[in-house]
Design a protein around this motif. Structure first.
Motif, PDB file in Angstrom:
ATOM      1  N   ASP A   1       0.838  -1.197   0.000  1.00 55.68           N
ATOM      2  CA  ASP A   1       0.000   0.000   0.000  1.00 55.68           C
ATOM      3  C   ASP A   1       0.874   1.249   0.000  1.00 55.68           C
ATOM      4  OD1 ASP A   1      -1.813  -2.009   0.351  1.00 55.68           O
ATOM      5  OD2 ASP A   1      -2.491  -1.364   2.335  1.00 55.68           O
ATOM      6  N   ASP A   2       0.349   2.340  -0.584  1.00 62.53           N
ATOM      7  CA  ASP A   2       1.126   3.569  -0.583  1.00 62.53           C
ATOM      8  C   ASP A   2       0.903   4.401   0.672  1.00 62.53           C
ATOM      9  OD1 ASP A   2      -1.398   4.616  -1.044  1.00 62.53           O
ATOM     10  OD2 ASP A   2      -0.987   5.238  -3.096  1.00 62.53           O
ATOM     11  N   ALA A   3       0.064   3.910   1.591  1.00 64.00           N
ATOM     12  CA  ALA A   3      -0.164   4.574   2.870  1.00 64.00           C
ATOM     13  C   ALA A   3      -0.300   3.523   3.963  1.00 64.00           C
ATOM     14  CB  ALA A   3      -1.407   5.457   2.824  1.00 64.00           C
ATOM     15  N   LEU A   4       0.014   3.927   5.172  1.00 66.63           N
ATOM     16  CA  LEU A   4      -0.167   3.045   6.323  1.00 66.63           C
ATOM     17  C   LEU A   4      -1.646   2.934   6.664  1.00 66.63           C
ATOM     18  CD1 LEU A   4       2.725   4.482   8.537  1.00 66.63           C
ATOM     19  CD2 LEU A   4       2.818   2.481   7.020  1.00 66.63           C
ATOM     20  N   GLY A   5      -1.991   1.911   7.452  1.00 63.41           N
ATOM     21  CA  GLY A   5      -3.357   1.818   7.943  1.00 63.41           C
ATOM     22  C   GLY A   5      -3.993   0.460   7.804  1.00 63.41           C
ATOM     23  N   ARG A   6      -3.816  -0.201   6.678  1.00 65.15           N
ATOM     24  CA  ARG A   6      -4.452  -1.512   6.500  1.00 65.15           C
ATOM     25  C   ARG A   6      -3.772  -2.575   7.356  1.00 65.15           C
ATOM     26  NH1 ARG A   6      -3.696  -5.975   2.928  1.00 65.15           N
ATOM     27  NH2 ARG A   6      -2.031  -4.833   1.849  1.00 65.15           N
ATOM     28  N   LEU A   7      -2.462  -2.611   7.312  1.00 67.55           N
ATOM     29  CA  LEU A   7      -1.703  -3.607   8.074  1.00 67.55           C
ATOM     30  C   LEU A   7      -0.963  -3.010   9.250  1.00 67.55           C
ATOM     31  CD1 LEU A   7      -0.085  -5.546   5.086  1.00 67.55           C
ATOM     32  CD2 LEU A   7      -2.067  -6.253   6.435  1.00 67.55           C
ATOM     33  N   ALA A   8      -0.633  -1.750   9.168  1.00 71.49           N
ATOM     34  CA  ALA A   8       0.232  -1.107  10.155  1.00 71.49           C
ATOM     35  C   ALA A   8      -0.480   0.060  10.825  1.00 71.49           C
ATOM     36  CB  ALA A   8       1.515  -0.618   9.483  1.00 71.49           C
ATOM     37  N   GLU A   9       0.030   0.441  11.969  1.00 72.06           N
ATOM     38  CA  GLU A   9      -0.501   1.603  12.662  1.00 72.06           C
ATOM     39  C   GLU A   9      -0.170   2.871  11.885  1.00 72.06           C
ATOM     40  OE1 GLU A   9      -2.441   1.223  15.120  1.00 72.06           O
ATOM     41  OE2 GLU A   9      -2.042  -0.885  15.557  1.00 72.06           O
ATOM     42  N   GLY A  10      -1.084   3.851  11.940  1.00 74.12           N
ATOM     43  CA  GLY A  10      -0.853   5.123  11.271  1.00 74.12           C
ATOM     44  C   GLY A  10      -1.697   5.274  10.027  1.00 74.12           C
ATOM     45  N   SER A  11      -1.558   6.415   9.377  1.00 79.05           N
ATOM     46  CA  SER A  11      -2.303   6.689   8.144  1.00 79.05           C
ATOM     47  C   SER A  11      -1.471   7.467   7.133  1.00 79.05           C
ATOM     48  CB  SER A  11      -3.572   7.490   8.470  1.00 79.05           C
ATOM     49  OG  SER A  11      -3.230   8.720   9.112  1.00 79.05           O
ATOM     50  N   GLU A  12      -0.210   7.736   7.457  1.00 77.77           N
ATOM     51  CA  GLU A  12       0.617   8.554   6.586  1.00 77.77           C
ATOM     52  C   GLU A  12       0.950   7.838   5.282  1.00 77.77           C
ATOM     53  OE1 GLU A  12       2.067   9.348  10.874  1.00 77.77           O
ATOM     54  OE2 GLU A  12       1.339   7.652   9.677  1.00 77.77           O
ATOM     55  N   ALA A  13       1.151   8.624   4.231  1.00 73.78           N
ATOM     56  CA  ALA A  13       1.685   8.080   2.988  1.00 73.78           C
ATOM     57  C   ALA A  13       3.142   7.695   3.207  1.00 73.78           C
ATOM     58  CB  ALA A  13       1.580   9.114   1.877  1.00 73.78           C
ATOM     59  N   LEU A  14       3.564   6.608   2.566  1.00 71.10           N
ATOM     60  CA  LEU A  14       4.957   6.201   2.722  1.00 71.10           C
ATOM     61  C   LEU A  14       5.910   7.280   2.229  1.00 71.10           C
ATOM     62  CD1 LEU A  14       3.515   3.428   3.167  1.00 71.10           C
ATOM     63  CD2 LEU A  14       5.516   2.373   2.090  1.00 71.10           C
ATOM     64  N   LEU A  15       5.495   8.032   1.211  1.00 71.52           N
ATOM     65  CA  LEU A  15       6.333   9.107   0.682  1.00 71.52           C
ATOM     66  C   LEU A  15       6.564  10.232   1.684  1.00 71.52           C
ATOM     67  CD1 LEU A  15       5.219   9.578  -3.033  1.00 71.52           C
ATOM     68  CD2 LEU A  15       7.549   9.184  -2.219  1.00 71.52           C
ATOM     69  N   GLU A  16       5.787  10.265   2.773  1.00 72.39           N
ATOM     70  CA  GLU A  16       5.935  11.314   3.781  1.00 72.39           C
ATOM     71  C   GLU A  16       6.893  10.916   4.903  1.00 72.39           C
ATOM     72  OE1 GLU A  16       1.977  11.948   5.164  1.00 72.39           O
ATOM     73  OE2 GLU A  16       1.308  12.937   3.314  1.00 72.39           O
ATOM     74  N   LEU A  17       7.364   9.671   4.915  1.00 70.30           N
ATOM     75  CA  LEU A  17       8.168   9.159   6.012  1.00 70.30           C
ATOM     76  C   LEU A  17       9.515   8.663   5.505  1.00 70.30           C
ATOM     77  CD1 LEU A  17       5.397   7.115   7.873  1.00 70.30           C
ATOM     78  CD2 LEU A  17       6.225   9.415   8.434  1.00 70.30           C
ATOM     79  N   THR A  18      10.544   8.820   6.340  1.00 67.42           N
ATOM     80  CA  THR A  18      11.865   8.322   5.985  1.00 67.42           C
ATOM     81  C   THR A  18      11.913   6.806   6.151  1.00 67.42           C
ATOM     82  OG1 THR A  18      12.741   8.499   8.221  1.00 67.42           O
ATOM     83  CG2 THR A  18      12.890  10.468   6.825  1.00 67.42           C
TER      84      THR A  18
ATOM     85  N   LYS B   1      -0.022  -4.361  12.999  1.00 65.34           N
ATOM     86  CA  LYS B   1      -1.148  -4.746  13.858  1.00 65.34           C
ATOM     87  C   LYS B   1      -1.118  -6.212  14.272  1.00 65.34           C
ATOM     88  CE  LYS B   1      -4.112  -1.263  11.661  1.00 65.34           C
ATOM     89  NZ  LYS B   1      -5.318  -1.027  10.814  1.00 65.34           N
ATOM     90  N   GLU B   2      -0.569  -7.078  13.425  1.00 66.74           N
ATOM     91  CA  GLU B   2      -0.658  -8.511  13.692  1.00 66.74           C
ATOM     92  C   GLU B   2       0.695  -9.200  13.707  1.00 66.74           C
ATOM     93  OE1 GLU B   2      -4.083 -10.546  11.779  1.00 66.74           O
ATOM     94  OE2 GLU B   2      -4.380  -8.617  10.781  1.00 66.74           O
ATOM     95  N   THR B   3       1.759  -8.433  13.834  1.00 63.67           N
ATOM     96  CA  THR B   3       3.094  -9.018  13.900  1.00 63.67           C
ATOM     97  C   THR B   3       4.030  -8.047  14.605  1.00 63.67           C
ATOM     98  OG1 THR B   3       4.956  -9.889  12.620  1.00 63.67           O
ATOM     99  CG2 THR B   3       3.695  -8.113  11.622  1.00 63.67           C
ATOM    100  N   ALA B   4       5.039  -8.589  15.239  1.00 67.17           N
ATOM    101  CA  ALA B   4       6.074  -7.762  15.850  1.00 67.17           C
ATOM    102  C   ALA B   4       7.173  -7.431  14.851  1.00 67.17           C
ATOM    103  CB  ALA B   4       6.665  -8.480  17.060  1.00 67.17           C
ATOM    104  N   GLU B   5       7.099  -7.996  13.645  1.00 68.80           N
ATOM    105  CA  GLU B   5       8.097  -7.709  12.630  1.00 68.80           C
ATOM    106  C   GLU B   5       7.947  -6.268  12.129  1.00 68.80           C
ATOM    107  OE1 GLU B   5       9.242 -11.833  10.537  1.00 68.80           O
ATOM    108  OE2 GLU B   5       7.321 -11.015   9.884  1.00 68.80           O
ATOM    109  N   ARG B   6       8.954  -5.813  11.420  1.00 70.47           N
ATOM    110  CA  ARG B   6       8.968  -4.451  10.921  1.00 70.47           C
ATOM    111  C   ARG B   6       9.222  -4.446   9.412  1.00 70.47           C
ATOM    112  NH1 ARG B   6       6.790  -3.882  15.012  1.00 70.47           N
ATOM    113  NH2 ARG B   6       7.270  -2.464  16.741  1.00 70.47           N
ATOM    114  N   MET B   7       8.853  -3.342   8.796  1.00 70.20           N
ATOM    115  CA  MET B   7       8.998  -3.181   7.357  1.00 70.20           C
ATOM    116  C   MET B   7      10.457  -3.287   6.929  1.00 70.20           C
ATOM    117  SD  MET B   7       7.557  -0.012   4.997  1.00 70.20           S
ATOM    118  CE  MET B   7       6.063   0.102   5.984  1.00 70.20           C
ATOM    119  N   MET B   8      10.673  -3.965   5.818  1.00 72.45           N
ATOM    120  CA  MET B   8      12.013  -4.113   5.256  1.00 72.45           C
ATOM    121  C   MET B   8      12.252  -3.119   4.121  1.00 72.45           C
ATOM    122  SD  MET B   8      12.375  -8.255   4.747  1.00 72.45           S
ATOM    123  CE  MET B   8      10.844  -8.409   3.798  1.00 72.45           C
TER     124      MET B   8
END
Length: 248
Positions: free
Chosen positions: A59-76, A86-93
């Motif tokens: 997804d191009d924005a957070l919210g469906r799987l992860a906490e938040g609602s920001e666009a990925l382009l807005e975050l480093t 929301k359903e895993t302790a793993e983090r984005m790669m």
């Protein structure tokens, strides 16, 4: 260059071999590792961070799987790696993280997500990462411009177009009417010069994918196979499937 044999030699796990019932979430390290363990190729998605990193996320924005609602382009990249899911302790790669995890053991089929704005920075970063990766990898996108960027920046990388029968304004709001028309029936093929086509399974058979496969020799993959009927349709009309929800 024709598509390499490894592209169609084994089924392709859509966003990795994920299974939410077991806490294995799409495009996350566990899904990639599960695909490697099952000897499946991995389809994954990459998005651009605000500081130019290629991050593995659909997804191009957070919210469906992860906490938040920001666009990925807005975050480093650092901020995205810290996002809680929301359903895993793993983090984005990042794409580099994924390459290090897979280590060439199975093919990577990397979908370049696009905003249809002509920005090629994501493909440029992908080229930097893959320049030091020795494993089998291919790139693809729905956006013909991104496929042409793959051709320009990584001419030796197998490249493909992701396609379907029609493109509506509701489903493709970022693409202009002209861009949507240009995606129809693979009419861009003489510009993009794909080695393979990844086509929506429920839209098969169709004249454009048939011509690509049988006249121009493109490998034909399907997406996304979830049912026995779709699997049988792939066997009739294509060379390999991108699957999820079961284990072939």
């Amino acid at each position: 260059m024709r598509a390499p044999d490894w592209l169609t030699a084994r089924p392709v796990a859509h966003r990795g071999l994920h299974d939410r019932s077991r806490g294995i979430i799409e495009n996350m390290p566990g899904a990639a590792q599960a695909a490697v363990s099952g000897n499946f190729a991995i389809e994954c998605d990459i998005q651009l961070s605000s500081d130019g990193e290629a991050m593995v996320h659909h997804d191009d924005a957070l919210g469906r799987l992860a906490e938040g609602s920001e666009a990925l382009l807005e975050l480093t990249a650092a901020q995205l790696r810290a996002v809680a899911f929301k359903e895993t302790a793993e983090r984005m790669m990042s794409l580099g993280d994924l390459c290090a995890l897979v280590g060439g053991r199975v093919p990577l089929i990397i979908e370049v997500k696009s905003h249809f704005d002509g920005d090629r920075k994501l493909v440029a970063r992908m080229a930097q990462v893959l320049a030091t990766y020795g494993g089998p990898a291919a790139g693809m996108s729905f956006d013909p411009d991104q496929v042409m960027a793959l051709q320009a920046l990584m001419p030796q990388l197998p490249r493909g177009i992701v396609a379907q029968r029609e493109y509506t304004a509701a489903d493709w709001p970022e693409a202009t009417p002209t861009q949507r028309r240009g995606m129809l029936n693979l009419r861009h093929a003489f510009s993009t010069r794909p080695h393979f086509v990844s086509y929506r399974v429920d839209d098969l058979p169709g004249p454009a994918p048939w011509i690509a496969r049988n006249i121009f020799g493109c490998a034909l993959l399907t997406w996304t196979v979830r049912t026995p009927e779709q699997r049988e349709r792939t066997a009739r009309h294509a060379d390999q499937m991108t699957f999820e929800g079961f284990r072939p």
